[in-house]
Design an enzyme around this catalytic site. Structure first.
Site, short mmCIF file in Angstrom:
data_model
loop_
_atom_site.label_atom_id
_atom_site.label_comp_id
_atom_site.label_asym_id
_atom_site.label_seq_id
_atom_site.Cartn_x
_atom_site.Cartn_y
_atom_site.Cartn_z
N ASN A 62 0.87 -1.19 -0.06
CA ASN A 62 -0.02 0.18 -0.11
C ASN A 62 0.72 1.21 -0.07
O ASN A 62 2.04 1.22 0.58
CB ASN A 62 -0.99 0.05 1.06
CG ASN A 62 -0.23 -0.14 2.49
OD1 ASN A 62 0.53 -0.69 2.75
ND2 ASN A 62 -0.94 0.60 3.49
N GLU A 64 0.24 5.42 0.54
CA GLU A 64 -0.41 6.36 0.88
C GLU A 64 0.27 7.66 0.61
O GLU A 64 1.29 7.98 0.11
CB GLU A 64 -0.79 6.29 2.35
CG GLU A 64 -1.27 4.80 3.01
CD GLU A 64 -1.75 4.90 4.46
OE1 GLU A 64 -1.16 5.70 5.29
OE2 GLU A 64 -2.04 3.96 4.96
N CYS A 73 -4.35 0.59 -2.32
CA CYS A 73 -4.13 -0.50 -1.41
C CYS A 73 -3.04 -1.42 -2.11
O CYS A 73 -2.63 -1.32 -3.28
CB CYS A 73 -5.52 -1.37 -1.78
SG CYS A 73 -6.90 -0.73 -0.54
N GLU A 75 -3.15 -4.93 -2.68
CA GLU A 75 -3.57 -5.64 -3.58
C GLU A 75 -3.68 -5.08 -5.09
O GLU A 75 -3.44 -5.79 -6.17
CB GLU A 75 -4.90 -6.14 -3.11
CG GLU A 75 -5.21 -7.00 -1.94
CD GLU A 75 -5.25 -6.15 -0.86
OE1 GLU A 75 -4.76 -4.66 -0.61
OE2 GLU A 75 -5.82 -6.53 0.23
N CYS A 112 -10.52 -4.94 0.75
CA CYS A 112 -11.61 -3.78 0.60
C CYS A 112 -12.49 -4.52 -0.62
O CYS A 112 -11.79 -5.15 -1.40
CB CYS A 112 -11.02 -2.73 0.65
SG CYS A 112 -10.15 -2.00 -1.14
N CYS A 115 -10.63 -3.67 -3.98
CA CYS A 115 -9.64 -4.51 -4.56
C CYS A 115 -10.53 -5.96 -4.85
O CYS A 115 -9.99 -6.54 -5.81
CB CYS A 115 -8.70 -5.01 -3.33
SG CYS A 115 -7.58 -3.63 -3.20
N1 THU Z 1 -5.47 -1.39 2.69
C1 THU Z 1 -4.68 -2.29 1.74
O1 THU Z 1 -3.54 -2.10 1.30
N2 THU Z 1 -5.61 -3.29 1.48
C2 THU Z 1 -6.80 -3.40 1.67
O2 THU Z 1 -7.46 -4.21 1.31
C3 THU Z 1 -7.41 -2.63 2.69
C4 THU Z 1 -6.72 -1.33 3.11
C5 THU Z 1 -4.58 -0.08 3.01
C6 THU Z 1 -4.95 1.03 2.48
C7 THU Z 1 -4.45 2.11 3.55
O3 THU Z 1 -2.96 2.42 3.00
C8 THU Z 1 -4.31 1.13 5.00
O4 THU Z 1 -4.53 -0.06 4.32
C9 THU Z 1 -5.42 1.50 5.81
O5 THU Z 1 -6.66 1.57 5.25
#
Ligand code: THU
Length: 157
Positions: A62, A64, A73, A75, A112, A115
């Site tokens: 991930n 940000e 994310c 994935e 999520c 994804c």
């Molecule tokens: N996140 C993912 O990388 N994958 C997911 O399926 C859910 C959330 C990340 C997004 C963000 O950077 C952090 O987790 C918190 O939500």
């Protein structure tokens, strides 16, 4: 009126050692991919790895951003990297794990909805099931196909 129901089946493993050699390799790649996570806002680090039909593994983590919706994310980072770099090599499996400050969650962290939708599309593109492996510190869940996580997939266009 007809009452219908939907049942989801998945496998639970107690440790990486219980997985097949192929799945274990992918799971270890996902764990390693957590190192590439950039999560200064949530502190939640996620690593992902996809296996292509050729056997090749592509990692993602991930990313940000101060403009929150601009982040992505793990994935989708992995799937989009695979799609962009290996357009003719389909994704057949994805594994991922996450946790605060790099400490993996005890139970597997589920992906999520966005994804799941992207997984569904690459599964359709491949024309064969994409297995989904969610890794936690004390248990691992394996789903045989994306439909088991996202029933009633939108793929009408
Ligand atoms: N996140 C993912 O990388 N994958 C997911 O399926 C859910 C959330 C990340 C997004 C963000 O950077 C952090 O987790 C918190 O939500």
């Amino acid at each position: 009126m007809i009452n219908r129901s939907f049942e989801t089946k998945y496998e639970e493993y107690a440790s990486l050692e219980e997985l097949s050699a192929e799945d274990r390799e992918l799971a270890k790649a996902a764990i390693d991919a957590m190192r590439g996570s950039y999560a200064p806002y949530s502190g939640f680090n996620v690593g992902a790895a996809v296996r292509l039909e050729s056997g090749h593994i592509v990692k993602g983590a991930n990313q940000e951003n101060a403009a929150f919706p601009s982040g992505l994310c793990a994935e989708r980072t992995a799937m989009f990297a695979a799609g962009a770099n290996y357009p003719d090599d389909n994704i057949v499996a994805i594994a991922f794990c996450g946790g605060l400050k790099g400490r993996m969650t005890t139970a597997p962290a589920a992906p999520c909805g966005s994804c799941r939708q992207v997984m569904a599309q690459y599964q359709t593109k491949a024309g064969k099931p994409m297995s989904v492996i969610m890794i936690g510190a004390t248990s691992i869940w394996k789903f045989a196909r994306v439909d088991d996580l996202l029933p009633f997939i939108f793929d009408n266009i």
